[in-house]
Design a protein around this motif. Structure first.
Motif, mmCIF file in Angstrom:
data_model
loop_
_atom_site.group_PDB
_atom_site.id
_atom_site.type_symbol
_atom_site.label_atom_id
_atom_site.label_comp_id
_atom_site.label_asym_id
_atom_site.label_seq_id
_atom_site.Cartn_x
_atom_site.Cartn_y
_atom_site.Cartn_z
ATOM 1 N N UNK A 196 50.258 45.890 41.922
ATOM 2 C CA UNK A 196 51.134 44.724 41.849
ATOM 3 C C UNK A 196 50.246 43.495 41.652
ATOM 4 N N UNK A 197 50.812 42.400 41.175
ATOM 5 C CA UNK A 197 50.023 41.167 41.109
ATOM 6 C C UNK A 197 49.449 40.781 42.476
ATOM 7 N N UNK A 198 50.184 41.052 43.559
ATOM 8 C CA UNK A 198 49.685 40.734 44.900
ATOM 9 C C UNK A 198 48.457 41.564 45.243
ATOM 10 N N UNK A 199 48.449 42.839 44.829
ATOM 11 C CA UNK A 199 47.262 43.680 45.048
ATOM 12 C C UNK A 199 46.038 43.023 44.416
ATOM 13 N N UNK A 200 46.196 42.595 43.183
ATOM 14 C CA UNK A 200 45.070 42.023 42.444
ATOM 15 C C UNK A 200 44.681 40.659 43.022
ATOM 16 N N UNK A 201 45.657 39.891 43.429
ATOM 17 C CA UNK A 201 45.345 38.604 44.057
ATOM 18 C C UNK A 201 44.500 38.814 45.311
ATOM 19 N N UNK A 202 44.881 39.777 46.143
ATOM 20 C CA UNK A 202 44.106 40.061 47.350
ATOM 21 C C UNK A 202 42.698 40.557 47.000
ATOM 22 N N UNK A 203 42.595 41.354 45.948
ATOM 23 C CA UNK A 203 41.273 41.840 45.521
ATOM 24 C C UNK A 203 40.366 40.681 45.146
ATOM 25 N N UNK A 204 40.929 39.696 44.452
ATOM 26 C CA UNK A 204 40.107 38.543 44.057
ATOM 27 C C UNK A 204 39.751 37.687 45.266
ATOM 28 N N UNK A 205 40.709 37.480 46.165
ATOM 29 C CA UNK A 205 40.464 36.652 47.353
ATOM 30 C C UNK A 205 39.432 37.283 48.275
ATOM 31 N N UNK A 206 39.440 38.614 48.376
ATOM 32 C CA UNK A 206 38.488 39.317 49.241
ATOM 33 C C UNK A 206 37.216 39.706 48.491
ATOM 34 N N UNK A 207 37.160 39.404 47.209
ATOM 35 C CA UNK A 207 36.027 39.765 46.360
ATOM 36 C C UNK A 207 35.675 41.245 46.539
ATOM 37 N N UNK A 208 36.704 42.094 46.404
ATOM 38 C CA UNK A 208 36.501 43.522 46.583
ATOM 39 C C UNK A 208 35.582 44.095 45.512
ATOM 40 N N UNK A 209 34.805 45.085 45.893
ATOM 41 C CA UNK A 209 33.994 45.815 44.923
ATOM 42 C C UNK A 209 34.898 46.614 43.993
ATOM 43 N N UNK A 210 35.971 47.159 44.571
ATOM 44 C CA UNK A 210 36.891 47.970 43.787
ATOM 45 C C UNK A 210 38.239 48.009 44.494
ATOM 46 N N UNK A 211 39.283 47.995 43.699
ATOM 47 C CA UNK A 211 40.655 48.143 44.170
ATOM 48 C C UNK A 211 41.160 49.474 43.635
#
Length: 182
Positions: A90-105
């Motif tokens: 979802x767009x929210x998944x990706x937003x959280x990935x960017x905010x947390x600077x995840x290595x991988x989602x």
């Protein structure tokens, strides 16, 4: 109409691939994903690059609510979760990935595994959000063409629309996204 000898990605006999387990974190994520992929509720877990579990949580059939205190120390980790409905991020998944600077989602569904990661750095969320708006009409056109050609059943429209959207957005912003049948 689809030729009888052509497999659709939604056919039960569509060829499956083995997931990438070449690193400790990928091995840990895949093991976790295999335990949750058919669950009714969303489950999620954060892993360090060495494969160590940071923490996991069970949510509802449609999301997992994280408290701010739970997200302390998860930056630069890998987050994996299941999507009971089978849809991509979802767009929210990706937003959280960017905010947390995840290595991988990562997200797993009964028949799919979705993987997304940045190149050198995630684009800023407003940039991704704008790309979603820009690319959505093109993704809709692609899906409508597939429906018209008999290449897509109506029941998979939303799943395939999000998949095509993330292909387009990731290509336009130079980050990685793919879906695998595994």
């Amino acid at each position: 109409m689809q030729n009888s000898w052509d497999f659709s990605v939604y056919d039960p006999n569509y060829p499956r691939v083995s997931p990438d387990i070449s690193t400790p974190v990928h091995l840990a994520a895949v093991k976790f994903e295999e335990t949750i992929r058919n669950d009714f509720n969303e489950n999620g877990a954060f892993f360090r690059a060495d494969g160590t579990l940071i923490f996991s949580k069970i949510g509802t059939p449609t999301n997992i609510l994280f408290l701010p205190a739970e997200l302390t120390g998860v930056n630069h980790s890998v987050f994996s979760h299941n999507h009971p409905g089978g849809h991509p991020f979802s767009p929210q998944d990706v937003q959280h990935a960017t905010e947390l600077d995840l290595l991988e989602l990562r997200a797993v569904a009964p028949r799919w595994r979705y993987i997304m990661h940045s190149g050198e750095a995630w684009p800023l969320w407003p940039t991704i959000e704008q790309s979603i708006k820009d690319e959505m009409p093109f993704a809709i056109d692609e899906i409508n063409a597939m429906l018209k050609a008999g290449q897509l059943q109506q029941q998979y429209l939303h799943i395939e629309l999000l998949h095509h959207l993330w292909i387009r957005v990731s290509k336009s912003l130079n980050f990685h996204y793919h879906r695998e049948a595994s």
